[in-house]
Design a protein around this motif. Structure first.
Motif, PDB file in Angstrom:
ATOM      1  N   THR A  38      -4.317   5.367  -2.247  1.00  0.00           N
ATOM      2  CA  THR A  38      -2.955   4.832  -2.132  1.00  0.00           C
ATOM      3  C   THR A  38      -1.991   5.519  -3.096  1.00  0.00           C
ATOM      4  O   THR A  38      -0.823   5.146  -3.174  1.00  0.00           O
ATOM      5  CB  THR A  38      -2.930   3.309  -2.405  1.00  0.00           C
ATOM      6  N   THR A  40      -1.951   5.431  -6.302  1.00  0.00           N
ATOM      7  CA  THR A  40      -1.596   4.633  -7.488  1.00  0.00           C
ATOM      8  C   THR A  40      -2.427   5.004  -8.715  1.00  0.00           C
ATOM      9  O   THR A  40      -2.186   4.471  -9.794  1.00  0.00           O
ATOM     10  CB  THR A  40      -1.751   3.123  -7.195  1.00  0.00           C
TER      11      THR A  40
ATOM     12  N   ASN B   8      10.562   5.105   2.142  1.00  0.00           N
ATOM     13  CA  ASN B   8       9.748   3.915   2.412  1.00  0.00           C
ATOM     14  C   ASN B   8      10.621   2.689   2.660  1.00  0.00           C
ATOM     15  O   ASN B   8      10.336   1.588   2.180  1.00  0.00           O
ATOM     16  CB  ASN B   8       8.766   3.647   1.258  1.00  0.00           C
ATOM     17  N   LEU B  32       7.850   7.935  -8.014  1.00  0.00           N
ATOM     18  CA  LEU B  32       6.838   7.780  -6.964  1.00  0.00           C
ATOM     19  C   LEU B  32       5.826   8.920  -7.111  1.00  0.00           C
ATOM     20  O   LEU B  32       5.945   9.964  -6.486  1.00  0.00           O
ATOM     21  CB  LEU B  32       7.493   7.802  -5.582  1.00  0.00           C
ATOM     22  N   GLY B  34       2.739   9.097  -6.312  1.00  0.00           N
ATOM     23  CA  GLY B  34       1.660   9.228  -5.331  1.00  0.00           C
ATOM     24  C   GLY B  34       1.685  10.576  -4.640  1.00  0.00           C
ATOM     25  O   GLY B  34       0.643  11.116  -4.265  1.00  0.00           O
ATOM     26  N   THR B  73       6.252   8.097   2.177  1.00  0.00           N
ATOM     27  CA  THR B  73       5.295   8.691   1.245  1.00  0.00           C
ATOM     28  C   THR B  73       4.009   7.870   1.292  1.00  0.00           C
ATOM     29  O   THR B  73       3.926   6.852   1.981  1.00  0.00           O
ATOM     30  CB  THR B  73       5.845   8.681  -0.198  1.00  0.00           C
ATOM     31  N   GLU B  75       2.981   5.850  -0.759  1.00  0.00           N
ATOM     32  CA  GLU B  75       3.239   4.470  -1.169  1.00  0.00           C
ATOM     33  C   GLU B  75       3.723   3.626   0.004  1.00  0.00           C
ATOM     34  O   GLU B  75       3.591   2.396  -0.019  1.00  0.00           O
ATOM     35  CB  GLU B  75       4.282   4.427  -2.299  1.00  0.00           C
ATOM     36  N   THR B  79      -1.131  -0.089   0.416  1.00  0.00           N
ATOM     37  CA  THR B  79      -1.282  -0.423  -0.999  1.00  0.00           C
ATOM     38  C   THR B  79      -2.745  -0.786  -1.220  1.00  0.00           C
ATOM     39  O   THR B  79      -3.477  -1.028  -0.259  1.00  0.00           O
ATOM     40  CB  THR B  79      -0.411  -1.641  -1.368  1.00  0.00           C
TER      41      THR B  79
END
Lengths: 729, 170, 328
Positions: A38, A40, B8, B32, B34, B73, B75, B79
């Motif tokens: 994800t 993160t 997003n 961001l 990611g 993206t 994100e 999640t």
């Protein structure tokens, strides 16, 4: 308290096998998996550190000489530029793996084209990059630096030299003799995450979020470089976007960020450009090798010779250990091995995944294929006949040895045809198809390791170490190991890694991470189990823990009764390493296609069978093997560093022109894990695995190319031009 | 003309420095992270994002030229609490190791499956005019713009095939 | 990147006026230009974004051909129904290039203007006559693996790296160019790119202020279309050698042989003598050899790239054999 073990004796107790949770070895998905998929999971450059300025490294445009002056004033006048730093403490090379001390410092002395000489700091990345490109540097160049290995007088690495019996005589009397010259080109690690660091000072305490493999050594390297005590330094590398050796030692961006942050009085982030990662971190040396095999009528070796010439900068201790597994893989009483280094002014040579075996084994395995053909013996059978009972040079027993099983089981699963072999047997349209095989071997190492395991009153556990997980699966195998030992769910173990505030692990490198840190975790858990056994009124050896409870008795929560138990496990390699030869073994089988017109090669199918001790996680272990096989394909077919003959600079310094394999280069791949327990390798009976998958694999592909089209190519990588050069019409 | 870019589902003002790549805008300006920077030159695919339904390398485009565009993206795909089917499949099949190329792989695969449905051809398509299928060979070619140095390709293909087959069954 | 002013004209006329000078560079998809700007190989003071000026349609022409707008993406071109059906060599060439991510941004006009991948050109700390006239050529005495063997000059041995234009050359497509004050001209793709000669900095015939508006494909012809690309890995790599071919047979003899080559020269290489030799002949290995002899008679290697000469010969033979269904 510390639970300490220095392993001097084999461990045949296999205590882990008596545990009952049943999670160790299972194909558990990575505990950090969702964070990675994800986006993160934070990597070094991504920590949200307030007010960080950006630094960009400037590199030399001469080969050898010195920096006379830098026009700082005009760069400082550019928008946003905060500082031009050429502090004498800046490092100009990365430290070699496990150095534990500062690498080469002093940016005014230049030793290779592309060497870091300064860092430009600005408010934003674009400002810093632009100013770095503008920086005017005046040099005094020294002419005549040797740039090619053939330009320098080779230095013999005497500790690698073996001279047993009389190889020359063995060769002259052999029923079948093989004498080959094989070359390999330089390789780059090319980890997907470029080298990156963010440094911040709070008072006299430095914290660096960095992308490093071995924090336990890196902290000493950074402290030594800066001339400060280790306890003033904290390194954090929770996620490392690939290492493969390129992040073993503290590298230039870490030092540059630390010094820059000190001088501009605010945090500084330095990320190398992809071109800089290629040009100034580490290369695998090119090699020129000579292989000599003397076989009798039955294919038994009685002479074995392997010599290699590699290169490095003057003063660097690292020499690509090409002969590492040649010392013990096959028998042969008459032996001659020699490693030489040419001192030349290209970027530093250092560790790239499976240093030594990655290039030495494929060459050896081509020679074995040639011997098999000359002797009229099946290549698998030839290898089986030459597995020595004891280390042929050290006369030591092997800790465990699964080469024969890997060869046999691999051959069976692959569907290896042990009938007569002659090249060019099958033409499918434009494509010749064929098969080849090779042995795999990679020495097993362990390192000192500490980890603290804490059992919380709620029955969950936490393990902490500064050990890193560079993609190998360390987070997950530690969760499984602790869960297995303490009889709890994997999800109930929190694994905290990559922070020097935690106990020192072994670092990730040399495939030693899992066995070493796993042993420290094991020792800590044994101690916790003893405490729990005492509470339960039993012996630890009798204590059965499962699903958060003593089997048939009280739960851990009840047993702990609000108390927290904590212990540090401390594992040290012991004398046992001197009394045994320990190695992972395996076998590769490949099926390839070679285009009869263009010489293009495609690997349609590959199988690797590996024995590396206890499998800690079937899923992540398999992935390590897949990775190695993928690298084997790159080493066999596509990967080559090209250096300019006039100034030694690396010309193909990006991912467009340095060809790491793409998805389409990898056909069907199968991995067979031949499970075993190695009583010598570690207290958890596990050996290294991260590198074994590429120790010989390129040789299997080379041999398959020969079997397919009759081209016996003796230079890696086997690009279309090299195949065509020797392909019979 | 709008002077914002939608990331997003959220509108953001464009960057003040026109040099800012879409990638740096996401990572530096918006935090961001990611979306990854692996090469900054369109040679690795780690920075893949989906713009108006099409996957692109965010490193090789200026954020300032994306006014009015709709960017997804990693994100925006899922999640940890609510991952997308591809994200779940990547975990299940161990379609990654170090994880750095992974968000790019997932973004790329997400768009790629839509491209196959839309009938886009590839270099691996034997026939340019027939229906496109998510075979292993097609996936390998179509995912070749995303390098994975750890060498997880075989597992990446397995993860994507899994989702493609679920999609076919649905 | 150097700082620049970003300008976005709202019409083609406006674009001409903004780009009519030395300090401005046009940007469309940007996949090549931004790559080079980050390396400071390109340092425009003004960047004129033409990405939203339309020119993104593929339309039928009166004579049965197609007009591909300059801003049509490579993806749209490769997946256009008529291009897949009638000009498969073009679809194949595009699909053999780069990656889906890059093809989604790359445009027809931009791709024609793609600059060389020569390592000395992209490294501003190395000599390069193309990037910095008079500085020398690093490749000739350096590493010339990517480099040209046909039409090189002592100044420059760089290659044009693209695939799309090689197919367009075989198809004899025409580049439609618009200059300031409504001047329009059409240049065959075969004449669009330049050889390095004494002006290696010049990639193509575009003059300042001129903008490519479209590429026009002539009406489709009968025959087999093949794009064959030899590269160092199976995808995402530039060509060592590529061959675009449109070959038709009439009975036992070759009736059409339109060939173009990538990876060999500073431009997609088209040699009209090949068609003259091949047409009207019965295909066999000896004929293919003669074609290769003709193609490569003036070829010159520079060490590292010597292999391109035999590789081009073999790849040409493979393509001709496949197209004419000849066993060799």
């Amino acid at each position: 308290m510390t639970a300490h073990l220095k392993q001097d004796e084999p461990d045949t107790e296999n205590f882990l096998d008596t545990m009952k949770q049943g999670v160790l070895g299972k194909p558990v998905s990575r505990v950090e998996g969702l964070a990675k998929v994800t986006g993160t999971a934070p990597y070094a450059a991504e920590y949200p550190i307030e007010n960080a300025a950006d630094g960009v490294i400037v590199t030399s445009t001469i080969v050898r000489g010195e920096v006379v002056s830098i026009d700082k004033a005009s760069a400082l006048a550019m928008p946003g530029v905060l500082a031009i730093i050429d502090d004498e403490r800046l490092t100009t090379r990365a430290a070699q793996g496990t150095a534990g001390e500062a690498p080469q410092q002093g940016p005014t002395q230049v030793f290779f084209w592309g060497q870091p000489i300064a860092v430009v700091v600005a408010e934003t990345f674009e400002q810093a990059r632009d100013a770095a490109k503008h920086l005017k540097v005046e040099y005094r160049a020294e002419e005549g630096a040797p740039l090619d290995p053939s330009d320098a007088e080779p230095e013999e690495q005497e500790d690698e030299t073996v001279d047993q019996g009389d190889l020359a005589q063995a060769m002259s009397r052999a029923d079948h003799a093989v004498d080959l010259a094989i070359t390999t080109e330089g390789h780059a690690s090319a980890a997907m995450e470029p080298h990156a660091a963010i440094a911040q000072w709070e008072g006299d305490k430095l914290t660096v979020h960095a992308s490093l493999q071995m924090l336990n050594y890196n902290i000493a390297e950074l402290a030594d470089t800066l001339g400060i005590a280790e306890d003033r330094v904290r390194l954090v590398s929770r996620y490392v976007g690939g290492g493969f050796g390129s992040k073993l030692g503290v590298s230039e961006e870490v030092v540059a960020a630390a010094i820059a942050a000190e001088q501009v009085g605010r945090p500084v982030r330095v990320v190398m450009s992809r071109q800089q990662v290629f040009q100034c971190v580490m290369r695998r040396s090119e090699t020129t090798q000579r292989l000599r095999l003397a076989g009798d009528g039955e294919g038994k070796l009685y002479g074995f010779g392997h010599e290699a010439l590699v290169s490095n900068l003057p003063g660097e201790e690292f020499a690509e250990p090409v002969l590492q597994s040649s010392h013990f893989l096959y028998g042969g009483a008459n032996r001659a091995l020699k490693l030489e280094v040419a001192r030349i002014h290209r970027m530093t040579a250092g560790s790239v995944r499976a240093p030594g075996e990655a290039v030495g084994m494929p060459a050896l395995e081509i020679a074995m294929d040639v011997l098999a053909e000359k002797s009229g013996i099946d290549p698998v059978e030839l290898r089986l006949r030459n597995i020595p009972d004891r280390d042929p040079e050290e006369d030591l027993p092997f800790s465990s040895h699964k080469l024969a099983e890997c060869l046999k089981q691999g051959a069976e699963r692959f569907g290896w045809d042990s009938g007569a072999r002659s090249p060019r047997h099958t033409l499918d349209g434009e494509w010749w198809t064929g098969t080849g095989m090779a042995s795999a071997a990679r020495v097993h190492n362990v390192g000192e390791a500490r980890a603290r395991v804490t059992l919380k009153p709620d029955g969950t556990a936490e393990i902490r170490s500064d050990m890193t997980d560079i993609g190998t699966g360390t987070y997950t195998i530690l969760a499984q190991l602790v869960a297995e030992m303490l009889g709890i769910a994997v999800d109930d173990v929190l694994v905290q890694l990559g922070d020097t505030d935690f106990p020192r692990g072994p670092g990730s490198g040399g495939s030693w991470g899992a066995a070493s840190i796993g042993s420290a975790a094991y020792l800590a858990c044994r101690a916790l189990r003893r405490m729990l056994a005492e509470k339960a009124g039993t012996d630890e050896s009798e204590l059965v823990l499962r699903d958060g409870a003593v089997d048939g008795g009280r739960s851990l929560v009840e047993l702990l009764d609000g108390e927290e138990l904590s212990e540090e496990g401390h594992y040290e390699p012991g004398d046992i390493a001197d009394s045994h030869t320990a190695s992972g073994f395996g076998a590769f089988f490949a099926e390839v296609r070679v285009n009869r017109f263009t010489g293009e090669t495609r690997v349609d199918r590959m199988l690797g069978a590996f024995g590396f001790g206890r499998v800690l996680n079937e899923k992540t272990a398999r992935s390590q093997c897949l990775g190695g096989i993928t690298w084997s394909i790159g080493a066999a077919l596509t990967e080559a560093l090209h250096f300019d003959p006039n100034d030694g600079h690396l010309v193909n310094c990006d991912l467009a022109e340095y060809h790491v394999p793409v998805n389409r280069d990898v056909g069907e791949v199968e991995v067979l894990m031949v499970e075993e327990r190695d009583p010598v390798a570690s207290p958890i009976q596990a050996k290294g695995i991260g590198e074994l998958g590429m120790c010989g694999g390129a040789g299997a592909i080379a041999n398959a190319i020969y079997n397919a089209c009759g081209a016996r190519v003796l230079s890696f990588p086997m690009t279309p031009d090299r195949v065509l050069e020797v392909m019979p019409e | 003309m709008p002077d914002t870019i939608t990331i997003n589902g959220t509108d953001h003002p464009l960057p003040s420095d026109p040099r800012t790549s879409l990638l740096d805008f996401l990572r530096q300006d918006l935090g961001l992270h990611g979306t990854k920077k692996g090469c900054d030159h369109g040679q690795c695919g780690a920075c893949t994002v989906i713009v108006n339904g099409m996957r692109i390398n965010s490193c090789l485009t200026l954020a300032a030229l994306h006014d009015g565009d709709d960017v997804t993206t990693i994100e925006g795909l899922g999640t940890p609490e609510n991952p997308s089917p591809l994200q779940v499949a990547f975990v299940e099949h161990d379609g990654y190791q170090c994880g750095y190329c992974t968000p790019g792989q997932v973004c790329s695969a997400t768009a790629m499956l839509d491209e196959i449905k839309a009938g886009f051809a590839s270099d691996a398509s034997a026939d340019l005019t027939s229906e496109m299928k998510a075979t292993a060979e097609e996936i390998r070619e179509r995912m070749s713009g995303n390098l994975c140095r750890c060498g997880a390709y075989a597992n990446i293909v397995a993860a994507i095939r899994d989702v493609a087959e679920q999609g076919d069954a649905a | 990147m150097r700082p620049f002013d970003l300008q976005r004209p709202d019409s083609l006329d406006h674009a001409h006026s903004l780009s009519d000078g030395e300090t401005a560079t046009l940007i469309a998809g940007g996949t090549n230009l931004l790559d080079l700007m980050k390396l400071q190989v390109e340092t425009p003071e003004r960047l004129v974004a033409i990405d939203r000026l339309g020119m993104n349609a593929i339309e039928d022409t009166e004579d049965g051909g197609l007009r591909i707008g300059a801003l049509v993406t490579n993806t749209a071109t490769a997946n256009h129904d008529r291009i897949r059906a009638d000009y498969p060599v073009l679809a194949r060439a595009i699909l053999a290039g780069a990656t889906q991510q890059l093809r989604n941004r790359a445009t027809t006009g931009g791709n024609l203007c793609q600059r060389t991948r020569c390592y000395y050109f992209t490294n501003i700390d190395q000599p390069c006559n193309k990037r910095e006239p008079g500085s020398g050529c690093g490749a000739i005495d350096g590493i010339a693996r990517l480099h040209g063997v046909l039409g090189t000059s002592p100044q420059c041995i760089a290659t044009y790296p693209g695939d799309m234009a090689v197919a367009m050359s075989a198809l004899d497509a025409v580049v439609e160019i618009e200059g300031a004050a409504d001047t329009r001209r059409q240049v065959p793709v075969r004449d669009f790119h330049c050889l390095p000669g004494d002006t290696p900095w010049r990639d193509n015939v575009l003059e300042p202020g001129e903008i490519i508006t479209a590429v026009i494909l002539p009406a489709p012809v009968e025959g087999k279309q093949i794009y064959r690309k030899v590269r160092e890995r199976s995808s995402y790599a530039f060509a060592l050698v590529s061959v675009a071919a449109v070959i038709a047979m009439e009975g036992d003899t070759i009736a059409r042989a339109d060939l173009a080559f990538g990876g060999l020269a500073h431009k997609p290489w088209h040699d009209p003598r090949l068609a003259e030799l091949l047409v009207g002949k019965v295909p066999d290995a000896a004929l293919f050899d003669r074609a290769a002899d003709l193609l490569l008679e003036d070829a010159q290697g520079y060490g590292e790239n010597d292999f391109k000469i035999p590789l081009a010969r073999r790849t040409l033979a493979a393509v001709l054999a496949e197209a004419t269904e000849t066993t060799i």
